[in-house]
Every structure is written in structure tokens, then in C-alpha cells.
Design an enzyme around this catalytic site. Structure first.
Site, short mmCIF file in Angstrom:
data_model
loop_
_atom_site.label_atom_id
_atom_site.label_comp_id
_atom_site.label_asym_id
_atom_site.label_seq_id
_atom_site.Cartn_x
_atom_site.Cartn_y
_atom_site.Cartn_z
N ARG A 154 0.83 -1.21 0.00
CA ARG A 154 0.00 0.00 0.00
C ARG A 154 0.87 1.26 0.00
O ARG A 154 0.58 2.23 0.68
CB ARG A 154 -0.96 0.01 1.20
CG ARG A 154 -1.89 -1.17 1.28
CD ARG A 154 -2.87 -1.21 0.11
NE ARG A 154 -3.70 -2.40 0.19
CZ ARG A 154 -3.39 -3.58 -0.34
NH1 ARG A 154 -2.24 -3.70 -1.01
NH2 ARG A 154 -4.18 -4.61 -0.23
N SER A 222 -11.63 -0.94 3.01
CA SER A 222 -10.76 -1.39 4.11
C SER A 222 -10.08 -0.19 4.74
O SER A 222 -9.33 0.52 4.07
CB SER A 222 -9.72 -2.38 3.59
OG SER A 222 -10.34 -3.53 3.05
N GLU A 318 -5.25 2.86 6.44
CA GLU A 318 -4.93 2.80 5.01
C GLU A 318 -5.54 3.99 4.28
O GLU A 318 -4.99 4.48 3.29
CB GLU A 318 -5.47 1.49 4.44
CG GLU A 318 -5.28 1.29 2.96
CD GLU A 318 -5.84 -0.04 2.49
OE1 GLU A 318 -6.39 -0.07 1.39
OE2 GLU A 318 -5.72 -1.04 3.22
#
Length: 336
Positions: A154, A222, A318
Site C-alpha cells: 500500500r 478497508s 490505510e
């Protein structure tokens, strides 16, 4: 002139910006003022505006897909404003597989390399040949190859050295003609017939069963990264939490499931104002409305504190969080 941001990010907190600009062609970038503060935006599926934004929000809306057949692969050149899932679907319809594990990930193609999107054992970095971008300071168009993008979990150079310095304009993907399915995750292992279409449909079914539609129940997908911990740390945790889901990540590390950590901390359904830990998938935070950025910050810190006190793991969000003039990172202070 003030412009509402509520419909421009899928978490849909009430907020507005001083100015909003939509980029429909690359020539606009040469004349666009990038006077700080400014915020680059795709479809807003991984961004939350916590407060009113005092600067300019610049949305990339350029379109276009070009396909070039080569000896062993297809080179797919995609404009930044294209929808990611639509690209995956259209390529599969043209019998060009490879991206099916990444189906139904919301957002634009231009945003995909920034955080190196990934799902079900596959990361975008596997397919990126190069990324074109506009250099804000020099007003030039440049290209980075895969290695220069510095992809990580990520993560990419666009979150670090090129943050607020580059506007991604085109992503070039190389999709091999020899399809190699990745079936390492859950339901994909149970497929009776392994075809690109079957994987595509199973990924969509799995995501739909776990993740609420952000356009009917506001969310940002998420919310937390799956923590990466050392093998020694994992071994210690498994002595107490034997059923902790974990996946090998290189030779010395494992990735553990953030959603499981949150669920086992008893937080499914936990609510602050209109913000709730989703009852079906603890990794997702949903917004039922009447919520403020301060409520979301309180929720993030409560989750981080609860997980840390139980597992000694500090979760990292995230999702990109934007305050009144810049991106911010929320981390709870661990209790001694």
C-alpha cells in the site's frame, strides 16, 4: 467559491472546499494553479475529508484506454480518470485477463499506483510497466518505470518523494498472454473450474458479501492496513492466539489480518455518533450520517487503542485523511 465535498468522497462526511477543479485533458495541467493547499482526487473512495478544506480540490477525470499487442503480453495504457473496475471488466471481455483478483476495487486508475492497490494475493505493482506523471514544479510530463515507482505494501514513491509534486496522468500495464491464476486466498481455492471469468465472478461475490456498497452505505473500504510483523512477534502471538490469521510476507515477516484483530477485540458494531464498525466486516467503518470528522478520529483512536492493548500491535489507517489544509495521520497514544 465553496464547493461541497460530500458527494466527492465515498465516506460522505459533510465538508466543502474553497475551490473545485475537474481536469478533463492534460493541457489543463499546464495552466492549473497548484498554489498550496491543494488536494488531488480521483473518485474519493480512499480519501476522507475530516473538515472543510481551505484550498483547491483537483479531480482527475481524463479518459482513454489503448491496447497494444506484443509478442508475449498486452500493453494497456490507461488515462488516470478511468474507473478501475470498469477497466478490469472490459479487458476480461476482450479476453485479456490478469487483473481479475483486483476486481471491484473502487476508485480510478490514476489513484491505483499511489497506494499500490491489492487484493486476494495480487498487487498492482506486479503489472505496472511504467507510470506517466505531470511534474507540478517544472510543468513537464515525465515517466517512471516499475522500479522507480518504489512500490511497497500500500505504498509508492507518490506517497513520499513525489507527494504533492506529481499528478499521475497515465498508467501502463503489461498483462502476460500466458494467464497464471492466483488462488491463494479462501474461496478462490474452492473453484471447481479455474478460468479468468470464474475468478473474476468469485472475487466480486466475495467482496459484495463482505463489503458494503459505498454508494448506498457510505464507507471508504478497508480502513486499516494489515499489520506486517516479524516472525518472532508472530510466534509469540500464536502462543496466546492460536487462530490468528497470518500470511507469509518475505522471509522474515508475516502479514496478519487487521479485520480479525478488530473483531476479536469485540468491536464489531461499535458505534460513535453515526460512525460504526461494520457488523459484517470489522475492517470497514461505515457512516450512517450526522457524523463529524472528530467522531471518525475518536473511532480510529479507540480501535487502535483496543487492538494495541490486546495484541501490542498499533494499526495504521490505510485511508487518506484530509484535515483543513493537508493530509494527516491519526495514531492513538498507547497506554503504558
Amino acid at each position: 467559491m465553496a464547493h461541497s465535498l460530500q458527494t466527492l468522497h465515498t465516506f460522505a462526511l459533510t465538508s466543502q472546499c474553497q475551490q473545485f477543479v475537474k481536469i478533463n485533458n492534460l493541457e489543463q495541467l499546464k495552466t492549473q494553479s497548484f498554489k498550496p493547499p491543494f488536494c488531488l482526487l480521483g473518485e474519493g473512495s480512499n480519501t476522507v475529508f475530516l473538515n472543510d478544506y481551505t484550498g483547491t480540490v483537483i479531480k482527475m477525470a481524463t479518459q482513454g484506454v489503448q491496447i497494444k499487442e506484443r509478442a508475449n503480453d498486452y500493453l494497456i495504457s490507461v488515462a488516470a480518470g478511468e474507473n478501475w473496475h470498469q477497466l478490469v471488466s472490459e479487458l476480461l471481455a476482450k479476453n485479456i485477463p490478469g487483473l481479475e483478483n483486483l476486481a471491484l476495487i473502487p476508485g480510478t486508475v490514476g489513484a491505483a499506483p499511489v497506494q499500490n492497490i491489492g487484493a486476494y494475493g495480487v498487487e498492482l505493482a506486479k503489472f505496472v510497466e511504467s507510470v506517466e506523471y505531470f511534474d507540478i514544479a517544472n510543468k513537464t510530463f515525465n515517466t517512471l518505470n516499475n522500479a522507480q515507482c518504489e512500490f511497497g505494501y500500500r505504498d509508492s514513491i507518490f506517497k513520499h518523494a513525489l507527494k504533492n509534486k506529481a499528478v499521475i496522468t497515465t498508467v501502463h500495464l503489461a498483462l502476460p498472454k500466458e494467464w497464471q491464476p492466483v488462488l491463494s486466498y479462501g474461496p478462490l481455492q474452492q473453484l471447481a473450474a479455474v478460468t479468468p471469468q470464474a475468478v473474476f465472478e468469485q472475487v466480486i461475490a466475495t467482496r459484495n458479501s463482505k463489503l458494503p456498497n459505498p454508494y448506498t452505505l457510505p464507507n471508504a473500504g478497508s480502513f486499516f492496513k494489515n499489520p506486517i510483523i516479524t516472525n518472532q512477534c508472530l510466534a509469540a502471538l500464536l502462543t496466546t492466539f492460536a487462530d490468528l490469521p497470518h500470511y507469509k510476507y518475505g522471509a522474515k515477516h508475516h502479514k496478519v489480518a487487521a479485520g480479525w484483530l478488530i473483531e476479536q477485540a469485540g468491536l464489531k458494531g461499535y458505534r460513535i455518533a453515526g460512525i460504526e464498525v461494520h457488523k459484517q466486516q470489522a475492517l470497514v467503518l461505515v457512516n450512517y450520517g450526522q457524523s463529524q470528522g472528530s467522531d471518525l478520529i475518536a473511532m480510529i483512536k479507540h480501535i487502535q487503542h483496543s487492538v494495541f492493548s490486546r495484541y501490542n500491535i498499533m494499526l495504521e489507517h490505510e485511508v487518506r485523511l484530509i484535515n483543513n489544509n493537508s493530509e494527516c495521520h491519526i495514531t492513538a497514544e498507547p497506554t503504558p
